[in-house]
Design a protein around this motif. Structure first.
Motif, PDB file in Angstrom:
ATOM      1  N   ALA A  92      -2.179  15.826  -9.249  1.00 13.26           N
ATOM      2  CA  ALA A  92      -3.553  16.275  -9.505  1.00 13.26           C
ATOM      3  C   ALA A  92      -4.190  16.903  -8.273  1.00 13.26           C
ATOM      4  CB  ALA A  92      -4.399  15.094  -9.981  1.00 13.26           C
ATOM      5  N   GLY A  93      -3.441  16.995  -7.169  1.00 18.68           N
ATOM      6  CA  GLY A  93      -3.942  17.704  -5.998  1.00 18.68           C
ATOM      7  C   GLY A  93      -4.373  16.832  -4.843  1.00 18.68           C
ATOM      8  N   LEU A  94      -3.952  15.571  -4.808  1.00 16.79           N
ATOM      9  CA  LEU A  94      -4.292  14.669  -3.714  1.00 16.79           C
ATOM     10  C   LEU A  94      -3.055  14.324  -2.899  1.00 16.79           C
ATOM     11  CD1 LEU A  94      -6.548  12.047  -5.549  1.00 16.79           C
ATOM     12  CD2 LEU A  94      -7.272  14.148  -4.415  1.00 16.79           C
ATOM     13  N   VAL A  95      -3.251  14.052  -1.630  1.00 18.80           N
ATOM     14  CA  VAL A  95      -2.244  13.340  -0.853  1.00 18.80           C
ATOM     15  C   VAL A  95      -2.625  11.871  -0.923  1.00 18.80           C
ATOM     16  CG1 VAL A  95      -1.227  12.978   1.423  1.00 18.80           C
ATOM     17  CG2 VAL A  95      -1.800  15.297   0.657  1.00 18.80           C
ATOM     18  N   VAL A  96      -1.724  11.043  -1.459  1.00 16.60           N
ATOM     19  CA  VAL A  96      -2.017   9.644  -1.748  1.00 16.60           C
ATOM     20  C   VAL A  96      -1.321   8.755  -0.727  1.00 16.60           C
ATOM     21  CG1 VAL A  96      -1.859   7.797  -3.461  1.00 16.60           C
ATOM     22  CG2 VAL A  96      -2.257  10.164  -4.199  1.00 16.60           C
ATOM     23  N   VAL A  97      -2.075   7.821  -0.171  1.00 15.49           N
ATOM     24  CA  VAL A  97      -1.534   6.858   0.788  1.00 15.49           C
ATOM     25  C   VAL A  97      -1.813   5.454   0.260  1.00 15.49           C
ATOM     26  CG1 VAL A  97      -1.594   6.001   3.170  1.00 15.49           C
ATOM     27  CG2 VAL A  97      -2.007   8.442   2.693  1.00 15.49           C
ATOM     28  N   THR A  98      -0.802   4.602   0.215  1.00  8.57           N
ATOM     29  CA  THR A  98      -1.019   3.191  -0.085  1.00  8.57           C
ATOM     30  C   THR A  98      -0.508   2.375   1.097  1.00  8.57           C
ATOM     31  OG1 THR A  98       1.131   2.860  -1.206  1.00  8.57           O
ATOM     32  CG2 THR A  98      -0.719   3.640  -2.556  1.00  8.57           C
ATOM     33  N   LEU A  99      -0.988   1.145   1.231  1.00 11.20           N
ATOM     34  CA  LEU A  99      -0.662   0.390   2.436  1.00 11.20           C
ATOM     35  C   LEU A  99      -0.511  -1.094   2.155  1.00 11.20           C
ATOM     36  CD1 LEU A  99      -3.537  -1.096   3.933  1.00 11.20           C
ATOM     37  CD2 LEU A  99      -4.164   1.260   3.432  1.00 11.20           C
ATOM     38  N   ASN A 100       0.281  -1.731   2.980  1.00 15.13           N
ATOM     39  CA  ASN A 100       0.339  -3.192   3.039  1.00 15.13           C
ATOM     40  C   ASN A 100      -0.467  -3.665   4.242  1.00 15.13           C
ATOM     41  OD1 ASN A 100       1.989  -3.285   0.825  1.00 15.13           O
ATOM     42  ND2 ASN A 100       3.867  -3.739   1.951  1.00 15.13           N
ATOM     43  N   TYR A 101      -1.032  -4.844   4.118  1.00 17.59           N
ATOM     44  CA  TYR A 101      -1.812  -5.427   5.211  1.00 17.59           C
ATOM     45  C   TYR A 101      -1.655  -6.942   5.124  1.00 17.59           C
ATOM     46  CZ  TYR A 101      -5.195  -6.068   1.381  1.00 17.59           C
ATOM     47  OH  TYR A 101      -5.804  -6.403   0.195  1.00 17.59           O
ATOM     48  N   ARG A 102      -2.019  -7.638   6.171  1.00 20.56           N
ATOM     49  CA  ARG A 102      -1.885  -9.092   6.174  1.00 20.56           C
ATOM     50  C   ARG A 102      -2.875  -9.728   5.195  1.00 20.56           C
ATOM     51  NH1 ARG A 102      -2.068 -10.025  12.609  1.00 20.56           N
ATOM     52  NH2 ARG A 102      -3.130  -7.991  12.436  1.00 20.56           N
ATOM     53  N   ILE A 103      -2.368 -10.656   4.409  1.00 14.93           N
ATOM     54  CA  ILE A 103      -3.185 -11.392   3.451  1.00 14.93           C
ATOM     55  C   ILE A 103      -2.988 -12.887   3.702  1.00 14.93           C
ATOM     56  CG2 ILE A 103      -3.250  -9.579   1.698  1.00 14.93           C
ATOM     57  CD1 ILE A 103      -0.867 -10.845   0.351  1.00 14.93           C
ATOM     58  N   GLY A 104      -3.624 -13.727   2.875  1.00 16.43           N
ATOM     59  CA  GLY A 104      -3.503 -15.161   3.068  1.00 16.43           C
ATOM     60  C   GLY A 104      -3.986 -15.585   4.435  1.00 16.43           C
ATOM     61  N   PHE A 105      -3.431 -16.657   4.945  1.00 20.84           N
ATOM     62  CA  PHE A 105      -3.869 -17.139   6.251  1.00 20.84           C
ATOM     63  C   PHE A 105      -3.547 -16.131   7.342  1.00 20.84           C
ATOM     64  CE2 PHE A 105      -4.279 -19.509  10.107  1.00 20.84           C
ATOM     65  CZ  PHE A 105      -5.323 -20.381   9.854  1.00 20.84           C
ATOM     66  N   GLU A 106      -2.405 -15.441   7.218  1.00 24.17           N
ATOM     67  CA  GLU A 106      -2.035 -14.471   8.249  1.00 24.17           C
ATOM     68  C   GLU A 106      -3.116 -13.417   8.437  1.00 24.17           C
ATOM     69  OE1 GLU A 106       0.768 -15.010  10.059  1.00 24.17           O
ATOM     70  OE2 GLU A 106       0.990 -16.789   8.786  1.00 24.17           O
ATOM     71  N   GLY A 107      -3.780 -13.001   7.332  1.00 26.11           N
ATOM     72  CA  GLY A 107      -4.750 -11.929   7.425  1.00 26.11           C
ATOM     73  C   GLY A 107      -6.194 -12.359   7.451  1.00 26.11           C
ATOM     74  N   PHE A 108      -6.515 -13.513   6.804  1.00 29.23           N
ATOM     75  CA  PHE A 108      -7.919 -13.883   6.639  1.00 29.23           C
ATOM     76  C   PHE A 108      -8.208 -15.338   6.998  1.00 29.23           C
ATOM     77  CE2 PHE A 108      -7.373 -10.090   4.107  1.00 29.23           C
ATOM     78  CZ  PHE A 108      -8.502  -9.367   4.416  1.00 29.23           C
ATOM     79  N   GLY A 109      -7.223 -16.079   7.471  1.00 31.16           N
ATOM     80  CA  GLY A 109      -7.479 -17.440   7.912  1.00 31.16           C
ATOM     81  C   GLY A 109      -8.183 -17.469   9.262  1.00 31.16           C
TER      82      GLY A 109
END
Length: 499
Positions: free
Chosen positions: A123-140
């Motif tokens: 549809a005309g976009l450059v699409v980026v998806t990502l992983n990030y820290r979740i659970g205790f690793e990311g938000f504890g």
């Protein structure tokens, strides 16, 4: 095979469909383990030669096993990666959409089949998806962490990914000056947080938030959660004690704490939906909650598109992650546990006098966590001088297996244009119809138009009655609200904090 240059080294993607090239599992930060555990994301160590990027990177530590998606294995450490779908491998200057997955800050990944970016790229976009820290690793919360082991590491990962996009997306045919950040559920709430964070300022000009989840936690709640996790893991609730405990042991400890809340109706608001993690109002990375920040005009320059589904919480009931409330007494206890005014539940009951108690509970809970919060984001942003558009997803489908509702997550396969994967059949109710394909085409176009110009195709909210697009298979649109529930929420102060 197509090769692209990044600031860390060259990467090779694969052609997928219709001229689109996918480049998967590109590191945007160093593995956040070992000496870098619980710290801000660190720069990637570059590589020589060409890195093959035809597979997704590892997922963040979690115990979830999601349909069609990879699971985490202890030892997977290269989890801070992005994926790019581009329709312009020879170059261009296309709008960019960056997707942040949801999952209660506890599970999920960019490799879920509904997040494939091929259709949006066409549809005309450059699409980026990502992983990030979740659970205790990311938000504890790490006691005594401060700037060395900050709170909100998952949000800092998202900022690092956006910085990677700014530095590198031009090589993939994207315009680093026209970036839209988007997400759903806790991913959408992350988007709202990024809008009011100094560290993310200038990294995107538009934002899409589908079913944003409302909670942010003050430091006291985050610290109490850490003590519960440490006790369940059998380790000291200290920086050294937590760092010496493996990620897998902290994941399992979190699962035990969640199960204890589920089994104890007297455990307060977390009994109903025991989500342990949320962004922490630490006064640094996240100085204020998104509603307050938007009220202050901190995100005024960002165009905003918000969508919620009309039956959000029915999904959580269907998959068994929400407590069952089937009596009037339990419904009253639920309202009291969240500090809701007496007349609110009565108002919902008056609007649906013959509905089962469970349906009233699901309607109230879904609006509390998602729909009313979504509408208030639009209200606050508009009131502060920002531009915001509102939508509702109201597509239902009947069948032999019962009604598939307009529930949480059901809108995302349509917005991405991904309807055929068997792993998504539960969300959409089986094979898509011609009407479903038409709805998906319209939602894809709205996202692409919004990312390109800031106009999804219907009027922006004007501070009074919000003109809302209603996504259905018959193309209806209507004024918001349709059912009279908004007035019931007027006495309720948001954000509603869960102890």
């Amino acid at each position: 095979m197509v090769v692209f240059g990044t600031d860390s080294g060259r990467v090779r993607g694969v052609r997928v469909f219709g001229g689109v090239v996918a480049v998967l599992g590109v590191p945007y930060a160093a593995p956040p383990f070992g000496v870098d555990r619980f710290k801000e994301p660190r720069p990637v160590v570059g590589w020589d030669g060409v890195r093959e990027c035809g597979r997704f990177g590892g997922v963040s530590p979690q115990s979830a096993e999601l349909p069609g998606a990879p699971v985490w294995s202890p030892g997977d450490e290269d989890v801070l990666t992005v994926n790019v779908w581009t329709p312009a491998p020879e170059g261009g200057c296309l709008p960019v959409l960056v997707w942040i997955h949801g999952g209660a800050y506890t599970f999920g990944s960019s490799a879920q089949p509904d997040f494939d970016g091929t259709v949006l790229a066409r549809a005309g976009l450059v699409v980026v998806t990502l992983n990030y820290r979740i659970g205790f690793e990311g938000f504890g919360h790490v006691p005594g962490g401060g700037t060395v082991r900050p709170d909100n590491r998952g949000l800092l990962d998202q900022v690092a990914a956006l910085r990677w996009v700014r530095a590198n997306i031009g090589a993939f045919g994207g315009d680093p000056g026209n970036v839209t950040v988007a997400g759903q559920s806790s991913g959408a709430a992350s988007v709202a947080c990024l809008m009011v964070m100094d560290r993310a300022r200038g990294l995107f000009r538009r934002a899409i938030a589908h079913s944003p989840a409302s909670p942010c936690y003050p430091p006291g709640i985050a610290a109490a959660t850490t003590r519960e996790i440490a006790a369940a893991a059998g380790c000291p609730a200290t920086a050294d004690g937590l760092a010496a405990t493996s990620p897998w042991d902290l994941v399992r400890a979190g699962d035990r704490v969640v199960e204890a809340y589920r089994r104890d109706p007297a455990s307060g608001s977390r009994h109903y939906d025991p989500s342990l993690y949320a962004p922490v109002l630490d006064g640094d990375v996240l100085p204020v909650d998104p509603l307050t920040g938007m009220d202050r005009g901190l995100a005024r320059e960002v165009d905003l598109l918000v969508c919620h589904t009309t039956e959000e919480y029915w999904l959580l009931d269907a998959v068994g992650s929400s407590a069952k409330v089937t009596t009037e007494a339990r419904l009253r206890a639920f309202a009291a546990d969240f500090g809701l005014p007496d007349g609110l539940v009565d108002g919902y009951r008056a609007l649906a006098p013959h509905a089962p108690v469970l349906d009233v509970y699901l309607a109230v809970f879904g609006d509390l966590l998602f729909a009313e919060y979504a509408r208030r984001l639009v209200d606050r942003h508009t009131r502060a001088g920002g531009r915001a558009h509102l939508a509702r997803f109201d597509r239902r489908r009947g069948g032999a297996g019962g009604t598939v509702r307009a529930w949480h997550c059901a809108d995302i396969p349509f917005a991405f244009g991904n309807l055929h994967d068997d792993a998504l059949a539960f969300l959409i109710g089986g094979a898509p119809s011609a009407e479903d394909h038409d709805l998906a085409d319209r939602m894809v176009r709205a996202w692409a138009d919004f990312a390109r110009t800031g106009d999804p195709g219907w009027p922006a909210a004007d501070g009074g009655s919000a003109h809302a697009m209603t996504w259905t298979t018959d193309g209806r649109s209507a004024e918001e609200p349709p059912d009279g529930t908004r007035a019931l929420w007027e006495p309720v102060a948001f954000p509603v904090l869960r102890p």
